[in-house]
Enzyme design. Structure first.
Site, short mmCIF file in Angstrom:
data_model
loop_
_atom_site.label_atom_id
_atom_site.label_comp_id
_atom_site.label_asym_id
_atom_site.label_seq_id
_atom_site.Cartn_x
_atom_site.Cartn_y
_atom_site.Cartn_z
N GLU A 48 -4.61 25.71 26.32
CA GLU A 48 -4.58 25.99 27.75
C GLU A 48 -3.98 24.83 28.55
O GLU A 48 -3.25 25.06 29.51
CB GLU A 48 -5.98 26.31 28.27
CG GLU A 48 -6.54 27.64 27.77
CD GLU A 48 -5.70 28.83 28.21
OE1 GLU A 48 -4.92 28.70 29.18
OE2 GLU A 48 -5.80 29.89 27.57
N TYR A 131 -8.67 27.48 36.89
CA TYR A 131 -8.09 28.36 35.88
C TYR A 131 -8.56 28.00 34.47
O TYR A 131 -9.03 28.86 33.71
CB TYR A 131 -6.55 28.36 35.93
CG TYR A 131 -6.02 28.95 34.65
CD1 TYR A 131 -6.08 30.32 34.44
CD2 TYR A 131 -5.61 28.14 33.60
CE1 TYR A 131 -5.71 30.89 33.22
CE2 TYR A 131 -5.24 28.68 32.39
CZ TYR A 131 -5.29 30.05 32.21
OH TYR A 131 -4.94 30.59 31.01
N ASP A 149 -4.41 33.26 36.75
CA ASP A 149 -3.22 32.42 36.59
C ASP A 149 -2.03 33.12 37.25
O ASP A 149 -2.20 34.11 37.95
CB ASP A 149 -2.96 32.16 35.10
CG ASP A 149 -2.46 33.41 34.41
OD1 ASP A 149 -2.76 34.52 34.89
OD2 ASP A 149 -1.76 33.29 33.39
#
Length: 363
Positions: A48, A131, A149
């Site tokens: 991520e 996020y 996102d």
DNA sequence: AACGCGTGGAA
DNA sequence: TTTCCAAGCGT
């Protein structure tokens, strides 16, 4: 006009269609654990961070080599920051690499090397914002999380046919997205990934493939043929042009085939990365005014200058090469072998390094 | 709140 | 060629 009615049955139906589509169409990605295998929060986190503002294609080789070098969070946390920055070279947004190291140490010291599973705790970690916290909660821990996102923003704007500029409706979009994230029994990990996968594969920025969309029967933009008009963006007429800057770069070799480099300063552009020495970067029009680091007479100038585009300005560098220059030993610069240097340079300096091939034989 | 922060691929 | 922009965060 059709309009999505967020009743429990519609929400359930939406999720059913989306998840069924995802399980048939999902991409196999290195950080995407096999079905029925438990996810590794360390790999979820690493992927991520790498994927922030960065394409899947660019991330894959970096993810592979990071996992090979640092199979666990402890391995990463015990490594010096410089090694992580150098492995990150070429991927961009280098504060991510700095925060990666900081975050790993935070988790090691404050959480017994296990990523926390609450939003509050995750948000205290370096480099983890709203996020990424939601991504870890849902993907790694299967907990409900409103993951928003760029993909989800685009999807929600279209799904609810929100015509205002994306920049101005982010809170509204987040609120709309939250409708689908109740405290369900369902698979929150697959739900989060399915929504982003849909944005990546079907609800794409240009030419969305609405016919293939598993939830197009609920989509207001599709019903009104607005899918190519949404999302809208702020007009860029007011945006200033990207400034042009210029500088000199010095490719200095010694007799051992080593290159002179520096560890760049801790703040600002390319912080903490390995750099090739340059003069200051000045406005393009003031090219003649800047102060060279060295006397040009000691160098051969490569005729073809290198150009590099950063987010907020463009840089043109004149490259000067010397294999004979005497260098005063200082703390700032050090020699590194060409072999060690190759994959450790940010792209702008890699261009400088590669431009030596263009040095004409005589001159 | 708006801006700084990289890079490379697609159209 | 230019423009956009990709699984954002920190300040």
């Amino acid at each position: 006009m059709s309009s999505f009615n967020p009743s429990l049955s519609n929400i359930s139906d939406f999720r059913t269609h989306l998840l069924a589509w995802y399980r048939l169409n999902r991409r196999e990605l290195p950080w995407r654990y096999q079905q029925n295998a438990p996810p590794d929060p360390y790999k979820v986190w690493l992927s991520e961070i790498m994927l922030q503002q960065t394409t899947v294609t660019a991330v894959i080789p970096y993810f592979q080599k990071f996992i090979k070098k640092w199979p666990t969070l402890c391995d990463l946390a015990q490594s010096p920051q410089e090694e992580i920055i150098d492995m990150w070279a070429g991927l961009g947004y280098y504060s991510r690499a700095r925060n990666l190291h900081k975050c790993a140490r935070q988790v090691l010291q404050n959480h017994q090397s296990v990523f926390p599973n609450t939003e509050k705790e995750l948000l205290t970690l370096a480099g983890i914002g709203p996020y990424t916290a939601a991504a870890i909660l849902s993907i790694a821990y299967n907990k409900p999380a409103n993951i928003v996102d760029g993909n989800v923003e685009r999807f929600m704007a279209r799904f609810f046919m929100l015509k205002k500029p994306l920049r101005d409706i982010k809170p509204l979009i987040k609120n709309k997205a939250s409708v689908f994230v109740g405290d369900y029994e369902g698979d929150h990990s697959d739900y989060s990934q399915s929504l982003m996968e849909l944005g990546a594969l079907i609800c794409t920025p240009q030419s969305p493939k609405c016919e293939q969309c598993p939830v197009h029967h609920y989509c207001e933009s599709y019903a009104n043929n607005f899918q190519n008009k949404i999302p809208t963006r702020i007009s860029k007429e007011n945006k200033p042009l990207r400034p042009q800057r210029h500088g000199h770069a010095y490719l200095i070799k010694n007799k051992k085939n080593e290159i002179l480099v520096e560890r760049r300063e801790e703040k600002g552009l390319l912080a903490n990365t390995i750099g090739i020495p340059t003069s200051q970067w000045v406005d393009h029009k003031k090219e003649k005014e800047h102060l060279p680091l060295y006397n040009k007479n000691d160098f051969k100038e490569i005729e073809e200058r290198i150009n590099h585009v950063f987010t907020h300005f463009e840089l043109e560098l004149s490259v000067y090469v010397s294999e004979t220059l005497k260098i005063d030993q200082s703390n700032k610069y050090y020699w590194i072998s060409e072999e060690n240097l190759k994959r450790k340079l940010p792209t702008v300096f890699k261009k400088v390094y590669n431009s030596q091939e263009k040095l004409s034989p005589k001159k």
